[in-house]
Design a protein around this motif. Structure first.
Motif: not given
Length: 329
Positions: A277, A280, A284, A286, A327
């Protein structure tokens, strides 16, 4: 850079070396753009995250695969290769094999993520499935090699693979120097069988190295503490870190890790999810569960960052629905 003899290049029993890592790095540099080295502030210090999730196959495994397959003799290449993988190495081997015109067969667990199985097949490799709990992937691969011939491209227990993965350390060190940072002085690496950890240990001999594994699959951590290779206790132990599910390390990896005084750290499912999380939100990116393990160790306070800490974000091949679930917690 030390030149190796042709005999050394085709000897499967040779040991991985820093010169080999440097040669692999030079080969990779002519093929692939550098992956970003991203700053991330943690507890008032800036750590440096190597975004290997942005490789063409979504993981660092492309490095070792390219180094291995480009060192095959013409006869070996014509006979094809057999790999063993949970998914990321599979894609690396398949990608390199397709580019080089080599037939690739990959032994993969039947419960590997569907997206990794599909991606490997899309790259042109034949996939042979096995049961992770009741069968040995190495035994399945050995039978295929006996029946068909070819060269084994192991996911981590191979000198070329170790050297190729270590090229990430050569690259990251140069990126840090370009920013005026002498380092890395501490490397935190996601660890399954120890191919990446061993390669980084060779690439950055002055850095302290911590290998991070998920709970239940901490065989390298326990092996380093015991001074001998130990296996995973329960091959059915559930984990979302499929990329790090290896039953035991190999002597070639263990020798490098032990000689360099590498220590292991174990992270939990919730710690890995927290790291996914944060990556991300702040970077930014994955990142798949196995690729977030190293960052999880730092965020959970299990590894104290320095001013020149390198952290591997080693893969981003995660099912979209699973990623959305994590997420969205």
């Amino acid at each position: 850079m030390t030149q190796q003899s042709p005999e050394a290049l085709i000897d499967p029993n040779r040991a991985p070396t820093l010169a080999g890592v440097e040669r692999a790095a030079a080969k990779v540099a002519t093929l692939l753009p550098q992956t970003p080295l991203l700053p991330l502030e943690v507890d008032g210090r800036t750590i440096w995250c190597k975004a290997e999730s942005l490789q063409p196959v979504g993981a660092f495994k492309i490095r070792g695969a390219w180094h291995r397959l480009t060192d095959l003799t013409a006869e070996q290449a014509a006979a094809g290769v057999v790999g063993v993988s949970s998914g990321n190495h599979a894609q690396g081997v398949a990608w390199a094999a397709r580019r080089l015109g080599i037939k690739a067969t990959i032994v993969m667990p039947s419960n590997a993520p569907a997206m990794k199985l599909a991606a490997t097949r899309r790259l042109g490799a034949e996939v042979v499935l096995y049961d992770r709990v009741t069968e040995s992937r190495d035994a399945v691969a050995a039978k295929l090699l006996e029946e068909r011939g070819g060269t084994l491209v192991h996911a981590y227990g191979d000198p070329w693979i170790i050297e190729g993965q270590g090229s990430a350390g050569i690259e990251a060190a140069a990126q840090m120097r370009a920013r005026g940072i002498e380092g890395p002085d501490r490397i935190v690496a996601c660890c399954g069988g120890g191919g990446l950890s061993a390669g980084l240990a060779l690439a950055c001999p002055d850095a302290e190295l911590i290998a991070v594994e998920p709970e239940g699959w901490d065989d390298v951590t326990r092996s380093l503490a015991a001074g001998e290779i130990l296996s995973v206790d329960d091959l059915a132990f559930p984990t979302e870190c499929d990329a790090l599910q290896t039953p035991e390390t190999r002597p070639i990896n263990f020798a490098v890790l032990r000689a360099r005084g590498v220590r292991g750290v174990v992270v939990t499912r919730s710690e890995v999810r927290d790291a996914m999380r944060l990556a991300f939100e702040k970077l930014h990116l994955v990142i798949e569960p196995g690729g977030a393990a190293a960052l999880a160790a730092v965020l959970a306070g299990k590894v104290t960052p320095t001013d020149a800490t390198l952290v591997t974000l080693s893969g981003g091949n995660v099912d979209p629905l699973k990623f959305a679930e994590i997420i969205g917690e």
